[in-house]
Design an enzyme around this catalytic site. Structure first.
Site, PDB file in Angstrom:
ATOM      1  N   HIS A 205       0.864  -1.175   0.000  1.00 35.48           N
ATOM      2  CA  HIS A 205       0.000   0.000   0.000  1.00 35.48           C
ATOM      3  C   HIS A 205       0.908   1.235   0.000  1.00 35.48           C
ATOM      4  CE1 HIS A 205      -3.108  -2.804   1.078  1.00 35.48           C
ATOM      5  NE2 HIS A 205      -4.007  -1.884   1.326  1.00 35.48           N
ATOM      6  N   GLU A 208      -2.105   5.994  -0.530  1.00 36.95           N
ATOM      7  CA  GLU A 208      -3.550   5.958  -0.245  1.00 36.95           C
ATOM      8  C   GLU A 208      -3.880   7.298   0.427  1.00 36.95           C
ATOM      9  OE1 GLU A 208      -4.718   2.975   2.638  1.00 36.95           O
ATOM     10  OE2 GLU A 208      -6.870   3.243   2.216  1.00 36.95           O
ATOM     11  N   ASP A 286     -11.130  -3.614  -1.761  1.00 33.95           N
ATOM     12  CA  ASP A 286     -10.415  -3.294  -0.519  1.00 33.95           C
ATOM     13  C   ASP A 286     -11.033  -4.004   0.699  1.00 33.95           C
ATOM     14  OD1 ASP A 286      -8.311  -2.158   0.897  1.00 33.95           O
ATOM     15  OD2 ASP A 286      -9.101  -0.112   0.845  1.00 33.95           O
ATOM     16  N   ASP A 287     -12.083  -3.431   1.273  1.00 34.10           N
ATOM     17  CA  ASP A 287     -12.745  -4.007   2.461  1.00 34.10           C
ATOM     18  C   ASP A 287     -14.249  -3.920   2.241  1.00 34.10           C
ATOM     19  OD1 ASP A 287     -10.346  -4.274   4.416  1.00 34.10           O
ATOM     20  OD2 ASP A 287     -10.169  -2.248   3.611  1.00 34.10           O
TER      21      ASP A 287
HETATM   22  N1  ADE Z   1      -6.057  -2.764   5.918  1.00 37.98           N
HETATM   23  C1  ADE Z   1      -7.306  -3.016   5.501  1.00 37.98           C
HETATM   24  N2  ADE Z   1      -7.719  -2.078   4.650  1.00 37.98           N
HETATM   25  C2  ADE Z   1      -6.707  -1.190   4.518  1.00 37.98           C
HETATM   26  C3  ADE Z   1      -6.507  -0.010   3.774  1.00 37.98           C
HETATM   27  N3  ADE Z   1      -7.464   0.487   2.972  1.00 37.98           N
HETATM   28  N4  ADE Z   1      -5.339   0.639   3.896  1.00 37.98           N
HETATM   29  C4  ADE Z   1      -4.377   0.168   4.692  1.00 37.98           C
HETATM   30  N5  ADE Z   1      -4.509  -0.947   5.416  1.00 37.98           N
HETATM   31  C5  ADE Z   1      -5.665  -1.629   5.328  1.00 37.98           C
HETATM   32 ZN    ZN Z   2      -6.095  -2.105   1.155  1.00 38.10          ZN
END
Ligand code: ADE
Ligand code: ZN
Length: 346
Positions: A205, A208, A286-287
């Site tokens: 990552h 972001e 992502d989540d």
């Molecule tokens: N862990 C889970 N989602 C994340 C994200 N968007 N950025 C960094 N770590 C994460």
């Molecule tokens: Zn992520």
């Protein structure tokens, strides 16, 4: 097929849904839906600080990455047994297959679990068994990427790598996630060098919330092959040129960026700009349990908001296969399926 026929705006959402695609940025713990969190808590005899599924969902109002991570790590604490890890992964793979994801590379955060006394073996065996079953039963291929938590120390990351070595062959690569600002890639240069020697693929990552400088160091010091997110690269023209020239894929996550206030609204997301500048961007969830959408939600909402077209759809799906760590024959097969799908939209 590099240029595609126009598709009418009313048929574009259907094309986005049915086209085969790869997901390259999914944290498996971020696929834990509130219903499954409550079911696992019950199965494991644990109490949760929320009365029910609705009140938990109401807490999903984030202002930045850290405000999300606090609740995300708390949610993951219901995972105890190998079957818990299996059930979580199976649920994600079923949902991804519905969205015509035909290949996925799944991040997992072992330190979140080993710190609570859950063994690396429990975590990896549960995840891996779900991937094997999904290939046979759902026709979706899945690989695992072990992520180091960047808010923890280099020493903790080395210890985690050591614990994972007996299952090295069940992991395709390593990544770097968690709170970005203040935890630059260089903190993990030696760990990533060791992973490289082990023949693991490398991703991180970067950009972001953090500055373009973190993307440069992820590339030059960690030697990563893909950048997860990377949307802050638009602030640095020289970096944009480097990413385009070297075909470094960005695993962009539009709904995540929206929910974590990286962009004020989807219409202002810079995905079209990144693509039009020749960067190998991809779309990912992502989540998804926390950010209000899986793969097809990310595609349809972002296209509706930004006005991207069928050519962009082709490029995003093609980039997802080109950037995957599947072998060359599998990638060719994926691209043939993509081509066949677009043929039906002529
Ligand atoms: N862990 C889970 N989602 C994340 C994200 N968007 N950025 C960094 N770590 C994460
Ligand atoms: Zn992520």
């Amino acid at each position: 097929m590099n240029s595609v026929r126009p598709v009418s705006p009313d048929r574009l959402p259907e094309l986005l849904r049915v086209m085969p695609k790869a997901e390259l940025h999914i944290h498996i713990e971020g696929s834990l839906e509130p219903e499954l969190i409550f079911a696992l808590a019950k199965r494991n005899g644990m109490a949760l600080p929320y009365a029910n599924v609705e009140t938990l969902r109401e807490a999903y109002a984030f202002t930045n990455l850290q405000s999300f991570l606090d609740i995300y790590y708390a949610g993951a604490s219901v995972l105890i047994t190998e079957q818990d890890f299996y059930d979580m992964t199976r649920a994600y793979l079923e949902r991804a297959a519905q969205d015509n994801v035909i290949h996925t590379e799944i991040f997992f955060d072992p330190q979140t679990h080993t710190a609570r006394g859950v063994s690396m073996e429990t975590v990896i065996k549960g995840l891996h068994r779900a991937c094997v079953d999904a290939q046979a039963e759902l026709g979706i291929s899945a690989a695992l990427i072990l992520c180091f938590l960047r808010h923890l120390s280099e020493e903790d990351a080395f210890g985690t790598l050591e614990q994972a070595l007996p299952w090295r062959d069940l992991i395709v690569g390593v990544g770097l996630d968690s709170g970005e600002v203040g935890n630059p890639p260089e903190k993990f240069a030696r760990v990533f060098a060791r992973c490289r020697e082990l023949g693991l693929h490398l991703v991180a990552h970067a950009g972001e919330e953090g500055p373009p400088a973190y993307i440069w160091t992820a590339l030059d010091l960690l030697k990563v092959e893909r950048i997860d997110h990377g949307v802050q690269s638009a602030k640095d023209p020289a970096l944009m040129q480097r990413l385009a020239k070297d075909r470094i894929a960005l695993t962009v996550c539009p709904l995540s960026n929206l929910k974590l206030c990286v962009f004020p609204d989807l219409a202002q997301h810079n995905l079209p700009r990144l693509l039009d500048a020749g960067l190998a961007a991809t779309v990912n969830s992502d989540d998804p349990a926390y950010f209000g959408g899986y793969m097809n939600d990310n595609f349809t909402q972002t296209f509706a908001a930004t006005g991207m077209d069928a050519q962009h759809a082709w490029t995003l799906a093609r980039n997802s296969f080109d950037a995957s760590f599947a072998d060359a024959a599998a990638r060719r097969g994926h691209i043939e399926r993509l081509t066949a799908c677009f043929e039906t939209f002529r």
